[in-house]
Motif scaffolding. Sequence first.
Motif, PDB file in Angstrom:
ATOM      1  N   UNK A   1       0.812  -1.211   0.000  1.00  0.00           N
ATOM      2  CA  UNK A   1       0.000   0.000   0.000  1.00  0.00           C
ATOM      3  C   UNK A   1       0.847   1.263   0.000  1.00  0.00           C
ATOM      4  N   UNK A   2       1.966   1.263   0.739  1.00  0.00           N
ATOM      5  CA  UNK A   2       2.813   2.460   0.727  1.00  0.00           C
ATOM      6  C   UNK A   2       3.421   2.662  -0.667  1.00  0.00           C
ATOM      7  N   UNK A   3       3.834   1.564  -1.318  1.00  0.00           N
ATOM      8  CA  UNK A   3       4.373   1.712  -2.674  1.00  0.00           C
ATOM      9  C   UNK A   3       3.313   2.237  -3.620  1.00  0.00           C
ATOM     10  N   UNK A   4       2.109   1.709  -3.492  1.00  0.00           N
ATOM     11  CA  UNK A   4       1.013   2.138  -4.366  1.00  0.00           C
ATOM     12  C   UNK A   4       0.706   3.615  -4.151  1.00  0.00           C
ATOM     13  N   UNK A   5       0.724   4.019  -2.878  1.00  0.00           N
ATOM     14  CA  UNK A   5       0.439   5.415  -2.567  1.00  0.00           C
ATOM     15  C   UNK A   5       1.499   6.310  -3.186  1.00  0.00           C
ATOM     16  N   UNK A   6       2.773   5.869  -3.079  1.00  0.00           N
ATOM     17  CA  UNK A   6       3.877   6.631  -3.642  1.00  0.00           C
ATOM     18  C   UNK A   6       3.709   6.779  -5.149  1.00  0.00           C
ATOM     19  N   UNK A   7       3.385   5.637  -5.803  1.00  0.00           N
ATOM     20  CA  UNK A   7       3.201   5.640  -7.255  1.00  0.00           C
ATOM     21  C   UNK A   7       2.124   6.617  -7.673  1.00  0.00           C
ATOM     22  N   UNK A   8       1.004   6.588  -6.943  1.00  0.00           N
ATOM     23  CA  UNK A   8      -0.118   7.418  -7.342  1.00  0.00           C
ATOM     24  C   UNK A   8       0.186   8.888  -7.112  1.00  0.00           C
ATOM     25  N   UNK A   9       0.963   9.145  -6.072  1.00  0.00           N
ATOM     26  CA  UNK A   9       1.320  10.538  -5.825  1.00  0.00           C
ATOM     27  C   UNK A   9       2.214  11.043  -6.940  1.00  0.00           C
ATOM     28  N   UNK A  10       3.173  10.162  -7.359  1.00  0.00           N
ATOM     29  CA  UNK A  10       4.130  10.587  -8.380  1.00  0.00           C
ATOM     30  C   UNK A  10       3.466  10.822  -9.718  1.00  0.00           C
ATOM     31  N   UNK A  11       2.457   9.977 -10.037  1.00  0.00           N
ATOM     32  CA  UNK A  11       1.866  10.118 -11.362  1.00  0.00           C
ATOM     33  C   UNK A  11       0.957  11.331 -11.445  1.00  0.00           C
ATOM     34  N   UNK A  12       0.829  12.055 -10.350  1.00  0.00           N
ATOM     35  CA  UNK A  12       0.120  13.321 -10.422  1.00  0.00           C
ATOM     36  C   UNK A  12      -1.377  13.176 -10.314  1.00  0.00           C
ATOM     37  N   UNK A  13      -2.051  14.298 -10.194  1.00  0.00           N
ATOM     38  CA  UNK A  13      -3.487  14.261  -9.945  1.00  0.00           C
ATOM     39  C   UNK A  13      -4.277  14.473 -11.223  1.00  0.00           C
ATOM     40  N   UNK A  14      -3.655  14.204 -12.392  1.00  0.00           N
ATOM     41  CA  UNK A  14      -4.396  14.478 -13.605  1.00  0.00           C
ATOM     42  C   UNK A  14      -5.426  13.393 -13.908  1.00  0.00           C
ATOM     43  N   UNK A  15      -5.397  12.294 -13.142  1.00  0.00           N
ATOM     44  CA  UNK A  15      -6.378  11.231 -13.408  1.00  0.00           C
ATOM     45  C   UNK A  15      -7.725  11.632 -12.814  1.00  0.00           C
ATOM     46  N   UNK A  16      -8.775  11.211 -13.467  1.00  0.00           N
ATOM     47  CA  UNK A  16     -10.100  11.505 -12.909  1.00  0.00           C
ATOM     48  C   UNK A  16     -10.268  10.714 -11.626  1.00  0.00           C
TER      49      UNK A  16
ATOM     50  N   UNK B   1     -13.144  -4.046 -19.678  1.00  0.00           N
ATOM     51  CA  UNK B   1     -13.500  -3.248 -20.855  1.00  0.00           C
ATOM     52  C   UNK B   1     -12.756  -1.925 -20.798  1.00  0.00           C
ATOM     53  N   UNK B   2     -11.981  -1.640 -21.848  1.00  0.00           N
ATOM     54  CA  UNK B   2     -11.244  -0.376 -21.917  1.00  0.00           C
ATOM     55  C   UNK B   2     -11.890   0.472 -23.010  1.00  0.00           C
ATOM     56  N   UNK B   3     -12.448   1.647 -22.686  1.00  0.00           N
ATOM     57  CA  UNK B   3     -13.070   2.481 -23.725  1.00  0.00           C
ATOM     58  C   UNK B   3     -12.010   3.102 -24.629  1.00  0.00           C
ATOM     59  N   UNK B   4     -12.398   3.435 -25.852  1.00  0.00           N
ATOM     60  CA  UNK B   4     -11.421   3.868 -26.857  1.00  0.00           C
ATOM     61  C   UNK B   4     -10.586   5.079 -26.445  1.00  0.00           C
ATOM     62  N   UNK B   5     -11.182   6.015 -25.671  1.00  0.00           N
ATOM     63  CA  UNK B   5     -10.410   7.200 -25.330  1.00  0.00           C
ATOM     64  C   UNK B   5      -9.265   6.919 -24.368  1.00  0.00           C
ATOM     65  N   UNK B   6      -9.161   5.658 -23.886  1.00  0.00           N
ATOM     66  CA  UNK B   6      -8.022   5.333 -23.028  1.00  0.00           C
ATOM     67  C   UNK B   6      -6.994   4.479 -23.745  1.00  0.00           C
ATOM     68  N   UNK B   7      -7.149   4.329 -25.081  1.00  0.00           N
ATOM     69  CA  UNK B   7      -6.226   3.460 -25.802  1.00  0.00           C
ATOM     70  C   UNK B   7      -4.803   3.967 -25.794  1.00  0.00           C
ATOM     71  N   UNK B   8      -4.611   5.301 -25.587  1.00  0.00           N
ATOM     72  CA  UNK B   8      -3.252   5.813 -25.641  1.00  0.00           C
ATOM     73  C   UNK B   8      -2.461   5.397 -24.407  1.00  0.00           C
ATOM     74  N   UNK B   9      -3.135   5.062 -23.316  1.00  0.00           N
ATOM     75  CA  UNK B   9      -2.434   4.666 -22.094  1.00  0.00           C
ATOM     76  C   UNK B   9      -1.941   3.236 -22.222  1.00  0.00           C
ATOM     77  N   UNK B  10      -0.956   2.912 -21.415  1.00  0.00           N
ATOM     78  CA  UNK B  10      -0.461   1.535 -21.416  1.00  0.00           C
ATOM     79  C   UNK B  10      -1.595   0.624 -20.932  1.00  0.00           C
TER      80      UNK B  10
ATOM     81  N   UNK C   1      -1.742  -0.372 -17.218  1.00  0.00           N
ATOM     82  CA  UNK C   1      -2.197   0.668 -16.299  1.00  0.00           C
ATOM     83  C   UNK C   1      -3.711   0.814 -16.351  1.00  0.00           C
ATOM     84  N   UNK C   2      -4.259   0.836 -17.577  1.00  0.00           N
ATOM     85  CA  UNK C   2      -5.716   0.974 -17.691  1.00  0.00           C
ATOM     86  C   UNK C   2      -6.405  -0.182 -17.004  1.00  0.00           C
ATOM     87  N   UNK C   3      -5.872  -1.388 -17.216  1.00  0.00           N
ATOM     88  CA  UNK C   3      -6.523  -2.563 -16.621  1.00  0.00           C
ATOM     89  C   UNK C   3      -6.428  -2.507 -15.109  1.00  0.00           C
ATOM     90  N   UNK C   4      -5.265  -2.114 -14.581  1.00  0.00           N
ATOM     91  CA  UNK C   4      -5.122  -2.032 -13.124  1.00  0.00           C
ATOM     92  C   UNK C   4      -6.120  -1.035 -12.563  1.00  0.00           C
TER      93      UNK C   4
END
Lengths: 174, 206
Positions: free
Chosen positions: A48-63, B12-21, B24-27
């Motif tokens: 969990x700590x590694x996962x938290x670190x990873x998510x922090x590093x990848x930034x908050x641009x994910x929905x 299921x991965x929607x098309x707008x996420x195809x650019x990602x690895x 990662x999308x699956x995880x």
Amino acid sequence: MKTNACVSSLAEVSLESAKWKLKFISAYFRRKDANAALLSNFEVFQLLTDLKQQRKESGKNKQSSGQQNLNTIMYETLKYISKTPCRYQSPETVKDFLVAMKGHKLTKAEKLQLLNHRPVTAVEIQLMVEESEERLTEEQIESLLQTVTSILPGDPEEQRRDSEMATEDKGDQV
Amino acid sequence: MFVLVEMTDTVRIPPWQFERKLNESIAEELNKKLANKVVYNVGLCICLYDITKLEDSYIFPGDGASHTKVHFRYVVFHPFLDEILIGQIKSCSQDGVHVSLGFFDDIVIPPESLQQPAKFDEAEQVWVWEYETEEGAHDLYMDTGEEIRFRVVDETFVDTSPTGPSSAEASTSNATEEVQKKEAPYTLVGSISEPGLGLLSWWTNS
């Protein structure tokens, strides 16, 4: 009629994805021994700590709309595990502990509980080791406690206080 | 406390996420689907451990998204029978003591599994252990927020997936009168009736 065929195959696909097959790596619930898939609190803590670190590093641009559940469970689980003795452990201590436990003839589940809880009293050992009165003599319980407390690191503040008290006693004796 | 469970699912991965690895999308999809959810007869899913196998991805007619069958391992909270756990007392009621682990709340210790003799103090709504020594009876209160060590003695899984529409008469009577009782999908029953179990403060020798 061609469109109907497309729609029905799509329905099959979604039904297929709606059920997933589960396969336990080993035995089911009632058997607490020989369960190869058991994870110690320390391993989950690391993950969990590694996962938290990873998510922090990848930034908050994910929905974060779908991620709320993951955030909640990660936060709560980390909070819980951080209060247990496993926060002081490292892969080396876990390995040393398992090697030291080889001589004591305990089941996997019992070793796991000792690793997760780091008992310091004989009462706790009796709780975690099944039928300990028949399997272990008093000296064996003492030596087990010694092994556990010496190999697994505990709260550093408590250990400092204990060692201070020990040196004080020595001083009095002299 | 935690186990690793091997599972298989189609993601299921929607098309707008195809650019990602793809990994990662699956995880992310798997965590979105399973984290903090209880799977029937398995336990409370925490997070993805790893992906063991990815099969080929297919695109089906009528849907632009890709479907991939994934074999993966998930970290699941599923204490084994007779395991010792430490939690916090959430509340006390006539049904017993309710304990929480922070990430998992539905643990109850029924009155018969408390250290005997125990009585329920109505005024303060707490369970009390009437501990007898030579001097007399000590009342040991089980207050909220206290850390408690207990043994897991039973677990119950309830299938809370939605059922079909109930029959006509049932729906008309139920709709107005009672709210459907929300059952927790996974509950644990604990016991503290052994020496060493119960509030941590009862057994520390300071």
